[in-house]
Motif scaffolding. Structure first.
Motif, PDB file in Angstrom:
ATOM      1  N   THR A  28       0.825  -1.207   0.000  1.00 25.54           N
ATOM      2  CA  THR A  28       0.000   0.000   0.000  1.00 25.54           C
ATOM      3  C   THR A  28       0.856   1.253   0.000  1.00 25.54           C
ATOM      4  OG1 THR A  28      -1.775  -1.160   1.181  1.00 25.54           O
ATOM      5  CG2 THR A  28      -1.803   1.250   1.244  1.00 25.54           C
ATOM      6  N   VAL A  29       1.910   1.245   0.828  1.00 25.01           N
ATOM      7  CA  VAL A  29       2.807   2.401   0.881  1.00 25.01           C
ATOM      8  C   VAL A  29       3.464   2.637  -0.473  1.00 25.01           C
ATOM      9  CG1 VAL A  29       4.982   3.246   1.846  1.00 25.01           C
ATOM     10  CG2 VAL A  29       3.239   2.287   3.359  1.00 25.01           C
ATOM     11  N   VAL A  30       4.020   1.578  -1.075  1.00 26.56           N
ATOM     12  CA  VAL A  30       4.695   1.729  -2.373  1.00 26.56           C
ATOM     13  C   VAL A  30       3.697   2.160  -3.444  1.00 26.56           C
ATOM     14  CG1 VAL A  30       5.920   0.498  -4.202  1.00 26.56           C
ATOM     15  CG2 VAL A  30       6.536   0.107  -1.815  1.00 26.56           C
ATOM     16  N   MET A  31       2.511   1.554  -3.454  1.00 32.06           N
ATOM     17  CA  MET A  31       1.503   1.866  -4.470  1.00 32.06           C
ATOM     18  C   MET A  31       1.091   3.339  -4.404  1.00 32.06           C
ATOM     19  SD  MET A  31      -2.290   0.141  -4.957  1.00 32.06           S
ATOM     20  CE  MET A  31      -2.880   0.625  -3.317  1.00 32.06           C
ATOM     21  N   ILE A  32       0.735   3.815  -3.239  1.00 32.01           N
ATOM     22  CA  ILE A  32       0.230   5.182  -3.118  1.00 32.01           C
ATOM     23  C   ILE A  32       1.358   6.197  -3.236  1.00 32.01           C
ATOM     24  CG2 ILE A  32      -0.939   6.809  -1.577  1.00 32.01           C
ATOM     25  CD1 ILE A  32      -2.558   4.450  -0.522  1.00 32.01           C
ATOM     26  N   ALA A  33       2.517   5.908  -2.627  1.00 29.28           N
ATOM     27  CA  ALA A  33       3.638   6.839  -2.729  1.00 29.28           C
ATOM     28  C   ALA A  33       4.112   6.981  -4.167  1.00 29.28           C
ATOM     29  CB  ALA A  33       4.794   6.372  -1.839  1.00 29.28           C
ATOM     30  N   THR A  34       4.056   5.887  -4.935  1.00 28.04           N
ATOM     31  CA  THR A  34       4.486   5.933  -6.335  1.00 28.04           C
ATOM     32  C   THR A  34       3.483   6.669  -7.214  1.00 28.04           C
ATOM     33  OG1 THR A  34       5.671   3.835  -6.083  1.00 28.04           O
ATOM     34  CG2 THR A  34       5.149   4.533  -8.332  1.00 28.04           C
ATOM     35  N   VAL A  35       2.211   6.340  -7.040  1.00 31.37           N
ATOM     36  CA  VAL A  35       1.183   6.912  -7.925  1.00 31.37           C
ATOM     37  C   VAL A  35       0.782   8.318  -7.489  1.00 31.37           C
ATOM     38  CG1 VAL A  35      -1.159   6.605  -8.814  1.00 31.37           C
ATOM     39  CG2 VAL A  35       0.332   4.617  -8.502  1.00 31.37           C
ATOM     40  N   ARG A  36       0.652   8.548  -6.172  1.00 25.35           N
ATOM     41  CA  ARG A  36       0.193   9.842  -5.669  1.00 25.35           C
ATOM     42  C   ARG A  36       1.331  10.740  -5.191  1.00 25.35           C
ATOM     43  NH1 ARG A  36      -5.479   9.797  -4.725  1.00 25.35           N
ATOM     44  NH2 ARG A  36      -6.288   8.320  -6.254  1.00 25.35           N
ATOM     45  N   GLY A  37       2.545  10.180  -4.992  1.00 24.18           N
ATOM     46  CA  GLY A  37       3.704  10.990  -4.634  1.00 24.18           C
ATOM     47  C   GLY A  37       3.716  11.525  -3.220  1.00 24.18           C
ATOM     48  N   SER A  38       3.063  10.817  -2.272  1.00 20.61           N
ATOM     49  CA  SER A  38       3.014  11.306  -0.891  1.00 20.61           C
ATOM     50  C   SER A  38       3.174  10.143   0.084  1.00 20.61           C
ATOM     51  CB  SER A  38       1.692  12.031  -0.616  1.00 20.61           C
ATOM     52  OG  SER A  38       1.570  12.338   0.763  1.00 20.61           O
ATOM     53  N   THR A 229      12.086   2.580   6.533  1.00 16.83           N
ATOM     54  CA  THR A 229      13.053   1.860   5.702  1.00 16.83           C
ATOM     55  C   THR A 229      12.741   2.036   4.221  1.00 16.83           C
ATOM     56  OG1 THR A 229      13.451   0.246   7.461  1.00 16.83           O
ATOM     57  CG2 THR A 229      14.053  -0.408   5.221  1.00 16.83           C
ATOM     58  N   VAL A 230      11.455   2.025   3.861  1.00 22.24           N
ATOM     59  CA  VAL A 230      11.087   2.304   2.462  1.00 22.24           C
ATOM     60  C   VAL A 230      11.573   3.697   2.059  1.00 22.24           C
ATOM     61  CG1 VAL A 230       9.162   2.676   0.865  1.00 22.24           C
ATOM     62  CG2 VAL A 230       9.121   0.737   2.439  1.00 22.24           C
ATOM     63  N   ALA A 231      11.341   4.685   2.919  1.00 18.71           N
ATOM     64  CA  ALA A 231      11.746   6.062   2.605  1.00 18.71           C
ATOM     65  C   ALA A 231      13.261   6.218   2.596  1.00 18.71           C
ATOM     66  CB  ALA A 231      11.125   7.019   3.625  1.00 18.71           C
ATOM     67  N   TYR A 232      13.952   5.586   3.543  1.00 16.87           N
ATOM     68  CA  TYR A 232      15.403   5.757   3.655  1.00 16.87           C
ATOM     69  C   TYR A 232      16.138   5.088   2.496  1.00 16.87           C
ATOM     70  CZ  TYR A 232      20.055   5.927   5.779  1.00 16.87           C
ATOM     71  OH  TYR A 232      21.389   6.158   6.034  1.00 16.87           O
ATOM     72  N   THR A 233      15.703   3.906   2.087  1.00 17.00           N
ATOM     73  CA  THR A 233      16.365   3.253   0.942  1.00 17.00           C
ATOM     74  C   THR A 233      16.115   4.033  -0.343  1.00 17.00           C
ATOM     75  OG1 THR A 233      14.439   1.768   0.732  1.00 17.00           O
ATOM     76  CG2 THR A 233      16.366   0.932   1.920  1.00 17.00           C
TER      77      THR A 233
END
Length: 406
Positions: A28-38, A229-233
């Motif tokens: 969910t984090v990767v999906m929304i952060a990638t598509v919506r940029g937040s 960890t998702v954000a830091y990598t």
């Protein structure tokens, strides 16, 4: 362990069904952060789903205790998967943000499969207490194996295919695994009638209240670690490595779980739990000095080594504290405490990452682990006395855990 008829089949099906537990959050984090940029939106949506689970899953588990696993788990799972797929559609077609929260909440009806499998073990091994401890160790190691494979599979699907692939893959596994488990009727536990005078809800159990609070704070450790960890990598320029970094956390926990499973421990359960939480608080601190992908990988492995022993003793305590007629609900409350903490940690870490930078997010799991230790210390006397009362051991010296990994 697997000489008992049907035990391998329900264990394997249960593993498939709960593998998505480690996939939904990061997917969910990767999906929304990638598509919506937040990342803030991603963390809040993932947190909303987990918070809804805190409310819904114990009620579903209560229905399972009253009506049986197959009658309740299948419709609850189908409902969950339908709204998970609708969330993907909303992301894909740029629907309003509120639709992401609505589908996240409505998809939170998937039952606590880990509790269902442990309930099957409890019924299968009801006359073999030492073997039951072995089963708890086995189940925790399988949980950790899921948290090794889940993030890797999620990130691989999201990066190699398309951003929504992780959520879709998790939905398929949830539905397939739950169906495979519930068709195994021969090992399904019978419905137990509640004892006379038994409280209507295990939430009134003071010892269980302490465990839920500790699990809430432990879940905050996991949720904040995942998002940070998702954000830091990504900040380091290695976004696809986040799954491997999180897998190392689970791998460290699995190694420790196997080692702990081979020990015969004579210290009372509550003391073991206190030691595990204290070790977790200490082992989180080195993450504050991570300065690159290599050091992060090593420190994530080390940080995970206190997790499995803590969870093995914690789930054993929960099983001791609740009566058979409430075993699914009691374990669901413990697990949803973890999920609620995961939601809280994810939401707080998302804000910290956006305000202070990716690495600053690692302050959150350190703080949450310290608070978990404070909670156990504050409730230690109550926890020890209540477990002793339930087990009929007034001074606690006769309370013994024998955990063997075979």
């Amino acid at each position: 362990m697997f000489t008992h008829k049907g035990s391998f089949s329900f264990t394997a099906a249960g593993f498939l069904a709960r593998l998505p537990l480690s996939m939904y959050g990061i997917s969910t984090v990767v999906m929304i952060a990638t598509v919506r940029g937040s990342y803030a939106l991603a963390g809040l949506v993932a947190g909303a789903s987990l918070f809804a689970s805190v409310v819904l899953v114990p009620r579903i588990s209560r229905l399972i205790d009253r009506h049986g696993q197959s009658r309740v788990a299948v419709p609850a799972t189908v409902f969950s998967v339908v709204f998970s797929v609708l969330q993907v559609v909303c992301v894909r077609y740029d629907a309003a943000d509120w639709t992401l929260f609505a589908t996240a909440v409505l998809s939170a009806t998937a039952p606590n499969v880990g509790g269902m499998v442990r309930a099957r073990w409890a019924e299968t091994l009801k006359d073999e207490p030492d073997a039951m401890h072995t089963a708890n160790a086995l189940e925790q190691v399988l949980d950790e194996a899921g948290f090794i494979l889940g993030p890797i599979l999620s990130v691989a699907l999201c990066t190699a295919l398309f951003p929504e692939a992780g959520v879709l893959g998790a939905s398929i596994l949830t539905l397939g695994g739950t169906l495979l488990l519930t068709v195994q009727r021969s090992t399904e536990p019978p419905v137990h009638e509640p004892d006379a005078g038994q409280a209507s809800s295990p939430l009134r159990n003071r010892g269980l209240q302490i465990m839920i609070l500790t699990f809430l704070l432990t879940g905050a450790v996991f949720g904040s670690l995942e998002l940070t960890t998702v954000a830091y990598t990504e900040y380091l320029g290695h976004a696809s490595s986040s799954g491997w970094a999180l897998a190392l956390l689970a791998f460290g926990s699995a190694v420790a779980g196997l080692a702990f499973g081979g020990l015969t421990v004579t210290v009372r359960q509550s003391t073991q739990f206190l030691i595990g939480v204290a070790a977790m608080a200490v082992l989180m601190l080195p993450l504050l000095v991570a300065d690159g992908l290599t050091s992060l990988a090593v420190l994530m492995f080390v940080a995970g080594m206190a997790t499995a022993p803590t969870m093995i003793t914690g789930m054993t305590l929960v099983q001791q504290l609740v009566p058979p007629a409430q075993i699914n609900e009691g374990m669901a409350l413990a697990v949803t405490g973890l999920l609620g903490g995961n939601a809280l940690g994810s939401a707080v870490a998302g804000r910290v990452v956006e305000w202070s930078g990716a690495h600053a997010g690692y302050r959150i799991p350190c703080a949450a682990a310290a608070l978990a230790l404070v909670a156990v210390l504050a409730g230690m006397r109550m926890l020890t006395s209540q477990v002793a009362a339930v087990t009929g051991d007034a001074d606690g010296t006769g309370e013994r855990q024998v955990v063997e990994q075979r």
